[in-house]
Design a protein around this motif. Structure first.
Motif, PDB file in Angstrom:
ATOM      1  N   ALA A 152       0.835  -1.203   0.000  1.00 31.72           N
ATOM      2  CA  ALA A 152       0.000   0.000   0.000  1.00 31.72           C
ATOM      3  C   ALA A 152       0.870   1.254   0.000  1.00 31.72           C
ATOM      4  O   ALA A 152       1.959   1.270   0.581  1.00 31.72           O
ATOM      5  CB  ALA A 152      -0.910   0.007   1.227  1.00 31.72           C
ATOM      6  N   THR A 153       0.404   2.315  -0.646  1.00 31.26           N
ATOM      7  CA  THR A 153       1.141   3.568  -0.666  1.00 31.26           C
ATOM      8  C   THR A 153       1.030   4.244   0.694  1.00 31.26           C
ATOM      9  O   THR A 153       0.136   3.936   1.488  1.00 31.26           O
ATOM     10  CB  THR A 153       0.602   4.515  -1.748  1.00 31.26           C
ATOM     11  OG1 THR A 153      -0.739   4.917  -1.374  1.00 31.26           O
ATOM     12  CG2 THR A 153       0.557   3.824  -3.106  1.00 31.26           C
ATOM     13  N   ASP A 155       0.031   7.195   1.236  1.00 29.23           N
ATOM     14  CA  ASP A 155      -1.247   7.897   1.292  1.00 29.23           C
ATOM     15  C   ASP A 155      -2.362   6.949   1.709  1.00 29.23           C
ATOM     16  O   ASP A 155      -3.213   7.287   2.543  1.00 29.23           O
ATOM     17  CB  ASP A 155      -1.570   8.520  -0.070  1.00 29.23           C
ATOM     18  CG  ASP A 155      -2.919   9.230  -0.074  1.00 29.23           C
ATOM     19  OD1 ASP A 155      -3.067  10.218   0.673  1.00 29.23           O
ATOM     20  OD2 ASP A 155      -3.829   8.781  -0.803  1.00 29.23           O
ATOM     21  N   GLU A 156      -2.351   5.738   1.152  1.00 28.38           N
ATOM     22  CA  GLU A 156      -3.373   4.753   1.530  1.00 28.38           C
ATOM     23  C   GLU A 156      -3.229   4.350   2.990  1.00 28.38           C
ATOM     24  O   GLU A 156      -4.229   4.245   3.724  1.00 28.38           O
ATOM     25  CB  GLU A 156      -3.254   3.525   0.626  1.00 28.38           C
ATOM     26  CG  GLU A 156      -3.689   3.778  -0.814  1.00 28.38           C
ATOM     27  CD  GLU A 156      -3.459   2.577  -1.705  1.00 28.38           C
ATOM     28  OE1 GLU A 156      -4.295   2.317  -2.591  1.00 28.38           O
ATOM     29  OE2 GLU A 156      -2.433   1.874  -1.533  1.00 28.38           O
ATOM     30  N   ARG A 159      -4.551   7.120   5.165  1.00 29.17           N
ATOM     31  CA  ARG A 159      -6.016   7.225   5.141  1.00 29.17           C
ATOM     32  C   ARG A 159      -6.644   6.266   6.145  1.00 29.17           C
ATOM     33  O   ARG A 159      -7.610   6.615   6.831  1.00 29.17           O
ATOM     34  CB  ARG A 159      -6.549   6.942   3.734  1.00 29.17           C
ATOM     35  CG  ARG A 159      -6.268   8.043   2.739  1.00 29.17           C
ATOM     36  CD  ARG A 159      -7.001   7.802   1.435  1.00 29.17           C
ATOM     37  NE  ARG A 159      -6.582   8.755   0.422  1.00 29.17           N
ATOM     38  CZ  ARG A 159      -7.264   9.021  -0.691  1.00 29.17           C
ATOM     39  NH1 ARG A 159      -8.414   8.394  -0.909  1.00 29.17           N
ATOM     40  NH2 ARG A 159      -6.822   9.884  -1.559  1.00 29.17           N
ATOM     41  N   SER A 207     -10.290  12.763   2.994  1.00 27.78           N
ATOM     42  CA  SER A 207     -10.610  11.354   2.780  1.00 27.78           C
ATOM     43  C   SER A 207     -11.766  10.934   3.686  1.00 27.78           C
ATOM     44  O   SER A 207     -12.161  11.650   4.611  1.00 27.78           O
ATOM     45  CB  SER A 207      -9.380  10.475   3.045  1.00 27.78           C
ATOM     46  OG  SER A 207      -9.058  10.444   4.416  1.00 27.78           O
ATOM     47  N   GLU A 211     -13.524   5.118   2.301  1.00 29.52           N
ATOM     48  CA  GLU A 211     -12.284   4.924   1.544  1.00 29.52           C
ATOM     49  C   GLU A 211     -11.292   4.088   2.343  1.00 29.52           C
ATOM     50  O   GLU A 211     -10.607   3.216   1.790  1.00 29.52           O
ATOM     51  CB  GLU A 211     -11.662   6.273   1.183  1.00 29.52           C
ATOM     52  CG  GLU A 211     -12.431   7.061   0.140  1.00 29.52           C
ATOM     53  CD  GLU A 211     -11.881   8.461  -0.071  1.00 29.52           C
ATOM     54  OE1 GLU A 211     -12.324   9.126  -1.013  1.00 29.52           O
ATOM     55  OE2 GLU A 211     -11.011   8.885   0.726  1.00 29.52           O
ATOM     56  N   ILE A 215      -9.663   0.471   1.232  1.00 25.13           N
ATOM     57  CA  ILE A 215      -8.221   0.195   1.142  1.00 25.13           C
ATOM     58  C   ILE A 215      -7.893  -1.128   1.826  1.00 25.13           C
ATOM     59  O   ILE A 215      -7.145  -1.953   1.298  1.00 25.13           O
ATOM     60  CB  ILE A 215      -7.415   1.362   1.754  1.00 25.13           C
ATOM     61  CG1 ILE A 215      -7.527   2.600   0.852  1.00 25.13           C
ATOM     62  CG2 ILE A 215      -5.948   0.974   1.956  1.00 25.13           C
ATOM     63  CD1 ILE A 215      -7.061   3.875   1.508  1.00 25.13           C
ATOM     64  N   LYS A 218      -9.099  -3.754  -0.448  1.00 24.79           N
ATOM     65  CA  LYS A 218      -8.289  -3.811  -1.671  1.00 24.79           C
ATOM     66  C   LYS A 218      -7.090  -4.730  -1.502  1.00 24.79           C
ATOM     67  O   LYS A 218      -6.743  -5.508  -2.405  1.00 24.79           O
ATOM     68  CB  LYS A 218      -7.830  -2.407  -2.042  1.00 24.79           C
ATOM     69  CG  LYS A 218      -6.798  -2.335  -3.167  1.00 24.79           C
ATOM     70  CD  LYS A 218      -6.342  -0.898  -3.393  1.00 24.79           C
ATOM     71  CE  LYS A 218      -5.232  -0.811  -4.425  1.00 24.79           C
ATOM     72  NZ  LYS A 218      -4.765   0.596  -4.613  1.00 24.79           N
TER      73      LYS A 218
END
Length: 428
Positions: A152-153, A155-156, A159, A207, A211, A215, A218
């Motif tokens: 995961a990035t 940013d993810e 969040r 965010s 979301e 994530i 995901k």
């Protein structure tokens, strides 16, 4: 350093140190302080640069100061007026939770005439960890570990962190209301988004909880029922941009990867090298980024690139590693291992990749240095670079080759620094 007979390793290490020095609070913080420095201020903060930021503040603030900051284990230094707590990174621990509770207690019941100075830098998200209602610290630790290994990035990851927290995602900013709040931040995230730096404890968060849940789904991570229930609860939502409760907040970024890369580029140019700056926001899998950079370096070496040798390619940002093996290392070491796997000893190409905070992953090194003979030296010591890459095992290989870059904590953090040096006549 001269262009006629440069020492490639020394040059690359020098450029790294220039980048780090440019982001030191002692060099930049004072310029962002209010004109009136005789007033009383409450100081709070979190991050790997927390102590160096406070140290500079104490030197330039003659007025009364009190407060508390939290930094990573091994990153503290003596301060005169502000208390320091050390806590866990990159996975939060009990001290992270304790620090968060104490900081929230400090900002409770402030008035409109009070001034809060919040000092934020990379690592603050893990160091300032207070689980949302109904979520245990163990749940947050498990999710954090899984996210760090998932690819995961940042940013993810942030969040998710924001929406599982009782202090991040602008909630610390709300807790400071109605006091005046000045946040000074050293950015370690691509794009320098205040809502992402240390998971934005004082910044409005665009965010959403849905979301964050998406994530986790995901990356197919196991989600405790308490976390699912919380993220589906409207109360889990963070304060959004335009929230009037944050109107007394002033947020200033005092150092960033862009500033550091530009300083390194100037240093390289003064030494007579052409420079190519790829950007300060490079993201993606470390090995994929390395393959792209290797292709660019090979094109330049052959005379078909955007610049001509002798030249230096610079880039910053934060790549990710999807952990598939059981090896040891960090994203910068993995980048160099993948670069070596693509270059396979091409003459005249050298590289350095390191984290400006001095710690790559969970090791004791900032990163490592790659030379044209890395591939051959590894083979002579019975290392198979391709296999070690698949096992995410960069640290032992570079340690054996004596190519680790060890600086200790730098007490700043503008994320990764990568430099590829290409000297003339590298191909037949």
């Amino acid at each position: 350093m001269n262009i006629v007979d440069p020492d490639p390793r020394a040059l690359l290490i020098e450029l790294f140190h220039v980048a780090v020095a440019t982001a030191q609070p002692a060099r930049v913080l004072a310029d962002f302080l209010p004109a009136n420095r005789t007033q009383s201020a409450l100081v709070i903060g979190a991050g790997k640069a927390a102590c160096s930021m406070v140290s500079c503040l104490e030197q330039h603030w003659p007025g009364p100061l009190r407060g508390l900051v939290v930094t990573a284990y091994g990153h503290s230094e003596p301060l005169q007026r502000i208390e320091v707590i050390e806590a866990g990174h990159p996975v939060p621990d009990a001290m992270s939770e304790r620090a968060a509770k104490r900081i929230l207690a400090l900002v409770a019941s402030l008035g409109a005439d009070d001034l809060v100075i919040c000092l934020i830098s990379g690592g603050g998200s893990s160091l300032l960890a207070l689980p949302a209602p109904g979520i245990s610290l163990a749940d947050k630790q498990d999710i954090n570990r899984a996210l760090l290994k998932s690819g995961a990035t940042i940013d993810e990851i942030n969040r998710v962190r924001k929406h599982l927290s009782a202090i991040k995602g602008g909630r610390l900013g709300l807790a400071c209301t109605p006091a005046r709040l000045l946040t000074l931040a050293i950015s370690d995230v691509p794009g320098d988004d205040p809502a992402t730096i240390a998971s934005g404890p004082t910044a409005a968060d665009p965010s959403t909880s849905s979301e964050a849940l998406s994530i986790l789904q995901k990356y197919r991570l196991p989600i405790p029922s308490a976390i699912t229930a919380w993220l589906k609860n409207p109360v889990s939502e963070t304060p959004k941009p335009g929230d009037s409760r944050l109107c007394n907040n002033d947020y200033r970024i005092i150092a960033s990867a862009r500033h550091s890369l530009e300083a390194a580029a100037r240093q390289a140019q003064q030494a007579g090298f052409n420079t190519l700056l790829l950007g300060d926001d490079i993201s993606g899998e470390s090995r994929d980024v390395a393959r792209e950079h290797a292709a660019l370096a090979l094109a330049i070496a052959k005379g078909s690139g955007p610049v001509s040798p002798p030249c230096i390619i610079l880039s910053g940002g934060e790549t990710t590693v999807t952990v598939r093996g059981d090896g040891k290392g960090g994203r910068n070491g993995e980048y160099l291992l993948a670069l070596a796997n693509s270059l396979r000893g091409t003459p005249g190409i050298y590289a350095l990749a390191a984290d400006t905070d001095g710690i790559d992953g969970a090791g004791d090194n900032a990163g490592a240095v790659l030379t044209p003979d890395t591939w051959q030296r590894a083979r002579e010591r019975s290392w198979d670079i391709s296999k070690e890459l698949e096992n995410n095992n960069c640290y032992p290989l570079f340690r054996d080759l004596e190519d680790l870059l060890i600086t200790g904590p730098t007490r700043t953090n503008v994320n990764d620094f990568r430099a590829i040096l290409i000297l003339p006549h590298t191909t037949n």
